[in-house]
Design an enzyme around this catalytic site. Sequence first.
Site, PDB file in Angstrom:
ATOM      1  N   GLY A  67       0.807  -1.213   0.000  1.00 43.65           N
ATOM      2  CA  GLY A  67       0.000   0.000   0.000  1.00 43.65           C
ATOM      3  C   GLY A  67       0.833   1.253   0.000  1.00 43.65           C
ATOM      4  N   GLY A  68       0.580   2.123   0.986  1.00 39.90           N
ATOM      5  CA  GLY A  68       1.258   3.409   1.047  1.00 39.90           C
ATOM      6  C   GLY A  68       0.351   4.534   0.564  1.00 39.90           C
ATOM      7  N   TRP A  69       0.856   5.752   0.678  1.00 36.03           N
ATOM      8  CA  TRP A  69       0.091   6.934   0.301  1.00 36.03           C
ATOM      9  C   TRP A  69      -0.330   6.840  -1.172  1.00 36.03           C
ATOM     10  CZ3 TRP A  69      -2.473  10.577   2.677  1.00 36.03           C
ATOM     11  CH2 TRP A  69      -2.827  11.749   1.987  1.00 36.03           C
ATOM     12  N   ASP A 106      -0.805  -1.205   4.642  1.00 33.76           N
ATOM     13  CA  ASP A 106      -0.752   0.252   4.778  1.00 33.76           C
ATOM     14  C   ASP A 106      -1.807   0.868   3.856  1.00 33.76           C
ATOM     15  OD1 ASP A 106      -0.088   2.881   5.126  1.00 33.76           O
ATOM     16  OD2 ASP A 106       2.046   2.638   4.768  1.00 33.76           O
ATOM     17  N   GLU A 108      -4.099   3.724   3.304  1.00 32.12           N
ATOM     18  CA  GLU A 108      -4.233   5.114   3.753  1.00 32.12           C
ATOM     19  C   GLU A 108      -5.342   5.816   2.954  1.00 32.12           C
ATOM     20  OE1 GLU A 108      -0.436   7.179   3.885  1.00 32.12           O
ATOM     21  OE2 GLU A 108       0.609   5.348   4.416  1.00 32.12           O
ATOM     22  N   TYR A 109      -6.557   5.767   3.413  1.00 31.45           N
ATOM     23  CA  TYR A 109      -7.094   5.246   4.666  1.00 31.45           C
ATOM     24  C   TYR A 109      -8.488   4.704   4.376  1.00 31.45           C
ATOM     25  CZ  TYR A 109      -3.415   8.141   6.663  1.00 31.45           C
ATOM     26  OH  TYR A 109      -2.211   8.717   6.946  1.00 31.45           O
ATOM     27  N   MET A 180       0.891   5.990  12.996  1.00 26.82           N
ATOM     28  CA  MET A 180       1.662   7.004  12.273  1.00 26.82           C
ATOM     29  C   MET A 180       1.564   8.330  13.013  1.00 26.82           C
ATOM     30  SD  MET A 180       1.124   5.996   8.265  1.00 26.82           S
ATOM     31  CE  MET A 180      -0.629   5.612   8.295  1.00 26.82           C
ATOM     32  N   THR A 181       2.284   8.373  14.122  1.00 26.45           N
ATOM     33  CA  THR A 181       2.249   9.552  14.989  1.00 26.45           C
ATOM     34  C   THR A 181       3.259  10.590  14.513  1.00 26.45           C
ATOM     35  OG1 THR A 181       3.648   8.271  16.499  1.00 26.45           O
ATOM     36  CG2 THR A 181       1.306   8.450  17.041  1.00 26.45           C
ATOM     37  N   TYR A 182       3.054  10.998  13.291  1.00 25.10           N
ATOM     38  CA  TYR A 182       3.829  12.081  12.675  1.00 25.10           C
ATOM     39  C   TYR A 182       2.939  12.714  11.619  1.00 25.10           C
ATOM     40  CZ  TYR A 182       4.991   7.656  10.284  1.00 25.10           C
ATOM     41  OH  TYR A 182       4.934   6.408   9.703  1.00 25.10           O
ATOM     42  N   TRP A 322       9.418   5.800   9.984  1.00 23.76           N
ATOM     43  CA  TRP A 322       9.444   6.020   8.538  1.00 23.76           C
ATOM     44  C   TRP A 322      10.493   7.099   8.278  1.00 23.76           C
ATOM     45  CZ3 TRP A 322       7.466   3.938   4.158  1.00 23.76           C
ATOM     46  CH2 TRP A 322       7.681   4.662   2.972  1.00 23.76           C
TER      47      TRP A 322
END
Length: 341
Positions: A67-69, A106, A108-109, A180-182, A322
């Site tokens: 996955g990924g963005w 991953d 999103e979302y 994903m705490t950023y 990441w």
Amino acid sequence: MSKIISGYVADWGADSLIASDAKKMDIVNYAFATISNGKAVESWIHVDKLLAFRSNNPDLKVLVSIGGWAADGFSQLAATASGREVFANSAIQLMLKYDFDGIDIDWEYPGLSVSGIASSPEDKYNFTLMMEEIRAQLDVLGTQNDKKYLLTMAVGSDDSVLRNLEVAKLSNIVDYANLMTYDFAMGLELLTQRYQTNLYSEPVIAKRSVDNTVKRYMAAGMHKKKIMIGAAFYGYGLTNVNIWENNMAVMLGQTARSLQYTYTRIYNELIVEKGYTRYWDSIAKAPWLYNGNTYFTYDDPESIKYKGKYVWSKDIAGMMFWEYSQDKTHTLLEAMYRELK
């Protein structure tokens, strides 16, 4: 005793892998496999470098991260039982091709089209069903091979993300949830949310934080032993800003321009070469840089140290990051290793 260290290694950054780091990590999430016609497909060209890296630590677990963005296809394949079954099988076949140790999803979302992907209100429930199918197939395979295969997921920190997840059910399915705490703030958001990956909130601004995210996931039903908090090996900047006055950033009379730098560039260019002044927020446990015009928010060894202490104090699973190649100083992983191991 020690805690888990899990890191995303992007195929495009595999050249930066160094052998000594293999023993500092427990899990590598190899990013990214993509989705084509409802199946997981590889898009790697440097997998040989990852396999060589893995050989330095026989205990290192490598997961295929899918996955990924802006990776589309999840909503469509998860909508039917047959689609979920086909996808799960394709992901497992890709995992087996390289003798990997599990799968990381991953998406999103679910339920959101923020990156331009297809979405549906049913994603909330179909995501759970998809993860259940992957888990079931992994368990069958594990019984046959006498091996424990891992299933993890990367999930966002926004309330809009949480509302589209059946967190309590997912807690019973996955081994770890990579929070994903950023990206708490980027671009012009930095005018009102001061930091991109602060551990704690401030009374007035920087209300989003690692701590708030953990509390919300636990309240929604995620078991603490499955929570991995995220660290960022990159940072965001904003030009043409005055430093905060009365807890707000002030423009310098020009249009602000947002920047995104790797930690390598932040350290070498801004700190070493240009001599930006580093500041430390003792409440938020976050560093920042400023030179009178340009502001940067990022993680550094000190902020990661405090995140590590937080992992121990809350007795959660560990920390993930990441992305590996964005720190060629290798000091951020070292800080993580010293605190968690």
